[in-house]
Design a protein around this motif. Structure first.
Motif, PDB file in Angstrom:
ATOM      1  N   GLU A 155      42.902  39.560  40.002  1.00  0.00           N
ATOM      2  CA  GLU A 155      41.984  39.804  40.682  1.00  0.00           C
ATOM      3  C   GLU A 155      41.010  40.993  40.216  1.00  0.00           C
ATOM      4  OE1 GLU A 155      43.697  40.393  44.522  1.00  0.00           O
ATOM      5  OE2 GLU A 155      43.895  38.093  44.860  1.00  0.00           O
ATOM      6  N   GLU A 156      41.838  41.973  39.589  1.00  0.00           N
ATOM      7  CA  GLU A 156      41.058  43.106  39.190  1.00  0.00           C
ATOM      8  C   GLU A 156      40.269  42.918  37.879  1.00  0.00           C
ATOM      9  OE1 GLU A 156      39.661  46.928  38.490  1.00  0.00           O
ATOM     10  OE2 GLU A 156      40.627  46.050  40.399  1.00  0.00           O
ATOM     11  N   ASP A 157      41.010  42.061  37.253  1.00  0.00           N
ATOM     12  CA  ASP A 157      40.209  41.729  35.884  1.00  0.00           C
ATOM     13  C   ASP A 157      38.841  41.045  36.268  1.00  0.00           C
ATOM     14  OD1 ASP A 157      39.722  41.186  33.261  1.00  0.00           O
ATOM     15  OD2 ASP A 157      41.502  39.724  32.793  1.00  0.00           O
ATOM     16  N   LEU A 158      39.288  39.995  37.022  1.00  0.00           N
ATOM     17  CA  LEU A 158      37.988  39.314  37.530  1.00  0.00           C
ATOM     18  C   LEU A 158      36.899  39.896  38.052  1.00  0.00           C
ATOM     19  CD1 LEU A 158      36.622  36.307  37.625  1.00  0.00           C
ATOM     20  CD2 LEU A 158      37.951  35.965  39.899  1.00  0.00           C
ATOM     21  N   LYS A 159      37.318  40.786  38.901  1.00  0.00           N
ATOM     22  CA  LYS A 159      36.256  41.759  39.644  1.00  0.00           C
ATOM     23  C   LYS A 159      35.619  42.956  38.469  1.00  0.00           C
ATOM     24  CE  LYS A 159      36.327  46.101  42.366  1.00  0.00           C
ATOM     25  NZ  LYS A 159      37.341  47.178  43.163  1.00  0.00           N
ATOM     26  N   GLN A 160      36.218  43.316  37.567  1.00  0.00           N
ATOM     27  CA  GLN A 160      35.420  44.153  36.482  1.00  0.00           C
ATOM     28  C   GLN A 160      34.689  43.019  35.735  1.00  0.00           C
ATOM     29  OE1 GLN A 160      38.302  46.415  34.226  1.00  0.00           O
ATOM     30  NE2 GLN A 160      39.286  47.162  35.772  1.00  0.00           N
ATOM     31  N   TYR A 161      35.179  41.918  35.423  1.00  0.00           N
ATOM     32  CA  TYR A 161      34.100  41.043  34.649  1.00  0.00           C
ATOM     33  C   TYR A 161      32.899  40.715  35.546  1.00  0.00           C
ATOM     34  CZ  TYR A 161      32.393  36.615  32.635  1.00  0.00           C
ATOM     35  OH  TYR A 161      31.457  35.760  32.090  1.00  0.00           O
TER      36      TYR A 161
END
Length: 641
Positions: free
Chosen positions: A22-28
């Motif tokens: 979720e954090e990785d996707l949020k940053q993307y």
């Protein structure tokens, strides 16, 4: 540890990997959503516009394209080898992407990128409109890690349950006494490690500190295992590590099968890929002929217009029926060829996610080897272990940890790897103790701080230097000089120009001294390392204009700590960058990265930093004290005037 406690632990890991995704996707999304192409370019997730430089097919008949960006667009970017991307043609209105095709980055330089397209037909639109390349979010690895955790929680497979219980400490690891070998070319702890690997019924762990020959030991263990097993799986979390193992094993005549997209495989290992081996299979000519026939049949069927008579309709239906039969034959023959290749491959190499590919779906291995296991997230390691009856780990938990984007997930336990857990919960590890890389003065601090003074330097390297009176280790203290750090506004990365200039001044003087002493042949390559990307970019720029001779500039490689993992250089410079009144040290707080940086050096290590900033951390305070004790501490003022 009770079974329900183990399952609770795995469930918590599953929750953390979901949090990480979720954090990785949020940053993307923050870098791409509702942003213009210019903004995406500034965020490092887009090259636009790009020029199409070249198109060609690789050995596996995949389409490669080379693109370049103009010199004025030198924005910081996040593109790396192996990343998923989209090549698009921009319509020119409202930043909409008119047409796009997905691909994978083979390699990327400052202004040039080579990409393998996920199509075997050259897109007609690629020659119209302005082209760009955008980074994609790749969730496949997360899906595979989640799947592995769910299998662990629900499986009835006895091997998986047993390995789960052993690795997480509920059951003791078991060893037989059926093997006992001694290889004269290896030292005593290397031989112990190989014997432990051969005798292990569940797990064995080869703990390999820097320069101790971990890869050599692991490869020997693989070769010896093949004397009693027909096929093994060999994994590592990074493609570079998998490629290294593939190359080393090839030297033994093993001819490994390298699983993975060709864009993620080194040039040296392309002949080991499935795609390449398909083209060399005895049945490939027949497969190629069928594909050609399918293409011509489809072309013939498409010639019919929308308005046609009964006979034409009948002929078209016959052609599509024939096409369906041909495609079925193609699929059958492809599956046969791939199965034949896999069955005849004694060693299969892949990343953990690569090992989950469909072509390996139903294969069970007696032994799975996982190298650099301390760099892999726990659920990443479980992916290949699900295919194993026993597992052999190799790595060093005092070097680079896994990359984690969610600080919350890291603090809640995701940073704890399966390698670390298995070492602490089992008596199944051997630490390699003789190192063949560093002068003992370079080795000693890491040895004391991380390895309980158990390492010894091989007699051939313990005293080697660039010249007899040289100091193998120097710490140059910039405290009091006013060399204050700065922040790169776009990337938020830290840099220190004055420290970089001092580094090149010291290096230029050192190289001039070596030339005067006629010792230029006593070193081959030089590494300049910094934890900060902005500092490495600045150092690369300053090198071009430094007073260092061009012949020596060619020997210098500048990069971050992570990029030098597993490598070594005769001369290493480390720029610590941080210099502020608050004592903030950021990345430097992860002392494992510093351990990696320091232990890349063979004969000469020069560390430059501000003691007043970094010494608030006990690791750096002890390091500076150590350099004082061995008379290797110097002040930057000695070089400023």
């Amino acid at each position: 540890m009770a079974q329900n406690i183990i399952d609770k632990e795995i469930s918590e890991v599953l929750e953390l990997i979901v949090l990480e995704k979720e954090e990785d996707l949020k940053q993307y999304k923050e870098k791409t959503a509702d942003s213009s192409l210019v903004e995406r370019r500034r965020e490092g997730v887009c090259w636009y516009p790009v020029q199409l430089e070249q198109t060609r097919y690789d050995a596996g008949e995949r389409l490669l394209v080379k693109v370049s960006r103009s010199n004025e667009h030198t924005d910081y970017h996040l593109f790396q080898s192996g990343k998923s991307v989209s090549i698009f043609s921009n319509s020119g209105s409202n930043n909409e992407l008119a047409t796009a095709v997905k691909g994978i980055v083979n390699r990327v330089k400052r202004n040039e990128m080579l990409i393998t397209l996920n199509t075997d037909k050259f897109p007609e639109w690629i020659n119209s409109g302005k082209l760009g390349v955008q980074l994609l979010f790749d969730e496949n690895s997360y899906l595979e890690m989640e799947r592995a955790c769910n299998v662990l929680l629900t499986t009835e497979d006895e091997d998986i349950i047993r390995l789960k219980n052993v690795l997480l400490g509920e059951r003791a690891a078991r060893f037989s006494n059926s093997y006992k070998i001694t290889l004269p070319e290896l030292n005593s702890t290397q031989n112990e490690a190989i014997n432990m690997a051969l005798q292990a019924e569940d797990v064995a762990i080869i703990h390999g500190p820097p320069g101790t020959g971990k890869t050599t030991t692991l490869v020997e263990a693989i070769i010896k295992t093949l004397q009693s097993e027909n096929q093994v799986l060999v994994c590592a979390p990074g493609n570079a590590a998998v490629d290294l193992l593939t190359e080393k094993l090839s030297m033994y005549g093993v001819n490994p099968l390298r699983i993975g997209h060709p864009a993620r495989v080194s040039q040296a290992n392309l002949n080991s890929t499935v795609d390449s081996k398909i083209t060399k299979h005895p049945n490939y000519t027949e497969l190629k002929s069928l594909k050609k026939k399918a293409h011509s049949t489809l072309k013939a069927a498409k010639k019919f217009k929308r308005n046609f008579g009964q006979e034409e309709r009948k002929e078209r239906n016959a052609l599509y029926s024939e096409l369906k039969t041909i495609r079925t034959d193609i699929k059958y023959l492809e599956n046969y060829i791939i199965s034949d290749i896999i069955s005849k491959s004694r060693v299969i190499t892949a990343t953990p996610v690569g090992s989950s590919q469909r072509i390996l779906h139903k294969i069970k291995f007696n032994t799975v080897f996982i190298d650099e296991a301390a760099q892999a997230l726990e659920p990443m390691c479980w992916i290949p272990i699900l295919k194993a009856k026993r597992v052999i780990f190799a790595g060093d938990h005092h070097q680079l940890p896994p990359t984690i984007k969610s600080q919350t997930a890291a603090k809640k336990g995701l940073q704890k790897t399966l390698f670390e857990k298995a070492i602490k919960r089992n008596s199944a590890d051997i630490m390699l103790r003789e190192q063949y890389r560093m002068n003992s003065l370079i080795m000693n601090f890491s040895n004391k701080y991380f390895y309980e003074n158990k390492l010894i330097a091989n007699i051939k390297v313990e005293n080697h230097k660039i010249y007899d009176d040289d100091s193998p280790l120097e710490y140059i203290d910039t405290a009091g000089t006013g060399f204050t750090e700065d922040i790169e506004p776009e990337t938020k990365s830290t840099f220190n120009k004055d420290e970089a200039l001092l580094l090149f001044k010291h290096l230029a003087q050192y190289l001039s001294l070596l030339e005067m002493l006629k010792k230029e042949d006593n070193f081959d390559r030089i590494a300049i390392i910094s934890p900060y990307k902005a500092q490495t970019e600045l150092l690369k720029e300053l090198l071009l204009h430094s007073e260092i001779e061009n012949k020596n500039k060619e020997l210098i490689e500048i990069n971050t700590v992570d990029s030098f993992q597993g490598q070594e250089r005769d001369i290493v410079y480390i720029s610590l960058v941080r210099s502020n009144s608050d004592g903030k040290i950021g990345f430097l707080d992860d002392i494992r990265r510093m351990n990696v940086a320091m232990t890349r050096a063979r004969k000469k290590l020069v560390i430059i930093g501000d003691s007043s900033t970094i010494s608030r951390n006990s690791f750096y305070s002890d390091l500076i004290t150590y350099t004082e004790e061995i008379n290797s501490y110097k002040s930057a003022f000695e070089y400023i005037y």
